[in-house]
Design an enzyme around this catalytic site. Structure first.
Site, mmCIF file in Angstrom:
data_model
loop_
_atom_site.group_PDB
_atom_site.id
_atom_site.type_symbol
_atom_site.label_atom_id
_atom_site.label_comp_id
_atom_site.label_asym_id
_atom_site.label_seq_id
_atom_site.Cartn_x
_atom_site.Cartn_y
_atom_site.Cartn_z
ATOM 1 N N TYR A 148 -4.798 -3.867 -6.955
ATOM 2 C CA TYR A 148 -5.291 -4.997 -7.042
ATOM 3 C C TYR A 148 -6.276 -4.885 -8.144
ATOM 4 C CZ TYR A 148 -2.067 -6.239 -2.911
ATOM 5 O OH TYR A 148 -1.164 -6.534 -2.308
ATOM 6 N N ASP A 211 -2.563 -10.725 5.796
ATOM 7 C CA ASP A 211 -2.712 -9.688 4.734
ATOM 8 C C ASP A 211 -3.935 -9.648 4.354
ATOM 9 O OD1 ASP A 211 -2.077 -8.304 2.069
ATOM 10 O OD2 ASP A 211 0.161 -8.897 2.411
ATOM 11 N N GLY A 236 -6.995 -10.100 7.085
ATOM 12 C CA GLY A 236 -7.344 -8.951 7.729
ATOM 13 C C GLY A 236 -7.075 -7.742 7.101
ATOM 14 N N HIS A 256 6.731 2.278 3.657
ATOM 15 C CA HIS A 256 6.944 3.249 2.598
ATOM 16 C C HIS A 256 5.850 3.665 1.676
ATOM 17 C CE1 HIS A 256 8.380 0.161 -0.908
ATOM 18 N NE2 HIS A 256 7.119 -0.284 -0.322
ATOM 19 N N ASP A 257 4.718 2.780 1.941
ATOM 20 C CA ASP A 257 3.583 2.997 1.056
ATOM 21 C C ASP A 257 2.670 3.977 1.583
ATOM 22 O OD1 ASP A 257 4.103 0.753 -0.540
ATOM 23 O OD2 ASP A 257 2.974 -0.503 0.602
#
Ligand code: SAM
Length: 346
Positions: A148, A211, A236, A256-257
């Site tokens: 981001y 998120d 959060g 998976h991250d």
């Protein structure tokens, strides 16, 4: 002169060598708007008309269009008046921007973000870590800070990830009967496509999308219609902040991250917040137990290396993480599509 051996060069090897050329043809045709201009046109168009419309060179466009014909993304009709192009069913449905099943944004994310990272696959394998620094000149303290890194990047990521659920969101949400769960929390729910799928399939449930604050703000602004009843938002950090209470937590493409340690940390927190009788639904692409396939999952696992701190896992590996976090009665449902579902109970 080519030797006979060279002429017999295995077909499969040539296909593999050309794999990225094929991806780039599709991405470029999407980016330039080839499929959109053909969709908007009432009739088939010549390469000259398409090139003029899109402000490109004629000779470049001719080659791009012909390669798209070779890939079955366009059809060509040759008459006395010349060659005319139109979309095929696959490009019309999946590559035009306005189609409800459009994968345009995923193609753009692959082209602009994943592709530059994959140039450093060798380094990623050697070093065992993601390649943001080489690909984008940023040294991330946290994966999602890098992902981001700008408003625009975050929006591209959210659009790119959301698109797949128009193809298989219903399959994963329907893999188990979730109707007994009325309070659902979609952890790392992003742009909200799965939450929307959930409320439309299960009329008695309310879904809270949890998120990071800037993702929630963007989801509200760009993705989830304000009048979308039965969807709430919660800002959060799921590693640091308390989780909203729920009967079912959905974690779609979250584990998976992350490393095994981070996964157990997060799942243990979920288990503690979960109401008794509740559960957790993991939605991930699953590797076969012997890791010999499916190819998409194997490639995505490499993608996780280049790009995150995680990996794709087999059902047994997810079961182990769930058991270590206190979940029981683990069931696995393969959807037959790209993503599968695993349900664990508290
Ligand atoms: N579940 C969505 C889907 O499958 O389309 C999004 C999956 S995306 C790979 C991971 C999501 O986790 C992103 O929306 C991201 O913002 C969110 N996320 C990452 N770290 C987080 C954190 N520490 N707290 C809350 N959400 C986080």
């Amino acid at each position: 002169m080519s030797s006979v051996k060279e002429l017999n060069y295995p077909h499969l090897l040539i296909q593999y060598q050309n794999g990225f050329l094929i991806s780039k043809v599709m991405f470029t045709a999407c980016e330039l708007g080839v499929f959109d201009v053909l969709q908007e046109s009432e009739e088939k168009l010549s390469s000259k008309a398409i090139a003029e419309h899109l402000g490109s060179s004629l000779h470049g466009m001719e080659r791009l269009l012909d390669a798209c014909v070779g890939l079955k993304l366009l059809e060509i009709e040759v008459s006395k008046e010349g060659a005319f192009y139109c979309n095929t069913e696959i490009s019309e449905q999946f590559l035009t921007k306005s189609s409800p099943k459009s994968q345009y944004h995923t193609c753009m994310y692959y082209s602009k973000t994943i592709y530059p990272c994959w140039q450093y696959l060798t380094e990623a394998v050697r070093e065992g870590k993601n390649q943001y620094e080489r690909a984008f000149g940023i040294s991330p303290k946290a994966v999602f800070e890098a992902l981001y890194r700008s408003e625009d990047e975050m929006l591209k990521f959210m659009y790119g990830l959301n698109a797949i659920w128009s193809l298989c969101g219903r399959d994963v949400i329907a893999a188990f009967d979730l109707s007994p769960f009325t309070m659902i929390c979609d952890l790392g729910g992003g742009a909200g496509a799965l939450a929307q799928e959930c409320v439309s399939l299960y009329p008695d449930c309310t879904v809270t999308i949890f998120d990071l604050p800037k993702v929630i703000q963007t989801a509200k602004k760009h993705f989830v219609p304000l009048e979308k009843y039965r969807i709430n938002f919660y800002e959060g950090d799921f590693f640091k902040d308390p989780l909203p209470e729920a009967e079912l937590y959905i974690l779609a493409r979250i584990l998976h991250d992350w490393s095994d340690e981070n996964c157990v940390q997060l799942l243990t927190k979920v288990q503690k917040s979960c109401k008794t009788g509740g559960g957790v639904l993991l939605i991930e692409t699953l590797l076969n137990e012997d890791k010999c396939g499916p190819l998409e999952s194997q490639l995505y696992s490499l993608n996780m290396l280049v790009y995150t701190e995680g990996k794709e896992r087999s059902p047994a590996e997810y079961s182990k993480l769930l058991t270590a976090s206190g979940f029981k009665e683990i069931e696995i449902k393969k959807s037959g599509k790209l993503y599968d579902a695993i349900l664990g109970r508290k």
